[in-house]
Scaffold this motif. Sequence first.
Motif, PDB file in Angstrom:
ATOM      1  N   GLU A 122       0.813  -1.219   0.000  1.00 48.56           N
ATOM      2  CA  GLU A 122       0.000   0.000   0.000  1.00 48.56           C
ATOM      3  C   GLU A 122       0.847   1.270   0.000  1.00 48.56           C
TER       4      GLU A 122
ATOM      5  N   VAL B  83       2.002   2.977   2.399  1.00 40.49           N
ATOM      6  CA  VAL B  83       1.515   3.912   3.418  1.00 40.49           C
ATOM      7  C   VAL B  83       2.225   3.563   4.717  1.00 40.49           C
TER       8      VAL B  83
ATOM      9  N   ARG C 292       7.615   6.185   4.112  1.00 41.31           N
ATOM     10  CA  ARG C 292       7.735   7.562   4.617  1.00 41.31           C
ATOM     11  C   ARG C 292       7.918   8.550   3.470  1.00 41.31           C
TER      12      ARG C 292
ATOM     13  N   SER D 144       7.038   8.167   0.370  1.00 39.29           N
ATOM     14  CA  SER D 144       5.787   8.240  -0.388  1.00 39.29           C
ATOM     15  C   SER D 144       4.771   9.110   0.327  1.00 39.29           C
ATOM     16  N   ASP D 145       4.666   8.989   1.651  1.00 35.52           N
ATOM     17  CA  ASP D 145       3.747   9.820   2.426  1.00 35.52           C
ATOM     18  C   ASP D 145       4.101  11.301   2.275  1.00 35.52           C
TER      19      ASP D 145
ATOM     20  N   HIS E 165       5.707  12.740  -0.152  1.00 41.74           N
ATOM     21  CA  HIS E 165       5.408  13.177  -1.521  1.00 41.74           C
ATOM     22  C   HIS E 165       3.915  13.466  -1.686  1.00 41.74           C
ATOM     23  N   ARG E 166       3.087  12.599  -1.132  1.00 42.09           N
ATOM     24  CA  ARG E 166       1.641  12.818  -1.244  1.00 42.09           C
ATOM     25  C   ARG E 166       1.221  14.106  -0.544  1.00 42.09           C
ATOM     26  N   ARG E 167       1.830  14.404   0.592  1.00 40.66           N
ATOM     27  CA  ARG E 167       1.475  15.633   1.311  1.00 40.66           C
ATOM     28  C   ARG E 167       1.853  16.868   0.503  1.00 40.66           C
TER      29      ARG E 167
ATOM     30  N   VAL F 214       2.134  17.058  -2.817  1.00 37.40           N
ATOM     31  CA  VAL F 214       1.244  17.155  -3.976  1.00 37.40           C
ATOM     32  C   VAL F 214      -0.128  17.669  -3.570  1.00 37.40           C
ATOM     33  N   ALA F 215      -0.601  17.230  -2.401  1.00 41.89           N
ATOM     34  CA  ALA F 215      -1.947  17.602  -1.962  1.00 41.89           C
ATOM     35  C   ALA F 215      -2.008  19.010  -1.389  1.00 41.89           C
ATOM     36  N   ARG F 216      -0.875  19.615  -1.084  1.00 41.64           N
ATOM     37  CA  ARG F 216      -0.868  20.940  -0.466  1.00 41.64           C
ATOM     38  C   ARG F 216      -1.364  21.981  -1.470  1.00 41.64           C
TER      39      ARG F 216
END
Length: 222
Positions: free
Chosen positions: A142, A144, A192, A194-195, A197-199, A201-203
């Motif tokens: 996953e 995550v 970690r 990946s998490d 990176h997602r934060r 992108v989502a910002r």
Amino acid sequence: MGLFEQPYFTEPGRSALQRYRMHAGGMELFRAYTERRNADKQENDSHLFELIKEIEGGTTLDRFAAVANELVMLNILNELDPVIADLLKFCNNSGPGSEQLVNLRSALRIGKGHAPSDSAAEMLKREVQAQWIAAYNEMEAEVVHISENCIADKVAKATGVSRATAISHWRALKSIAPSQARWALQIANRARISDAHRRIVARPLRPKPTAKLKRLTFGKGV
């Protein structure tokens, strides 16, 4: 005389095996086993390590089953090695008659320290460790990140042990299998990253503030 019985063959275990076949003396079979296993120890250890790396690196379902079966067999033989060595030692020097049964039970790992309750505790420990590995496999799939404390709580609930015991069994596995520790650390680090990176992108993007132009005032002409 067959090829196997030729005297110029001196591989470890061969002579003892031939003597066993001649007179069926169990000591010689034990001796053949220990001689051969000792001679092959380095090669067997290397092969075991390669199989573990193959399992950890991922493989096809069919190949996974074959490797897993071979790992079980190799581990059984590794556990059997000291038992056979002690049996050979007992047979060579069994001691006074009154002590023979006690010594034999000890050689066969029967008695104190080898009760069914000890086996049950070891099985539970292996189950706890398997749950940890499953949790890291899930984290890898996953991508995550899950903290060790969260995994420990999950494992404790699934196996019925305390959180401290779950952590202790996991640390014990990492201690005796450093490759397992490296594998888990790599998965956690990737998760970690990946998490993070997602934060990013989502910002939401905030527009840069535009500088206000200062209003110029002109004086009256003279």
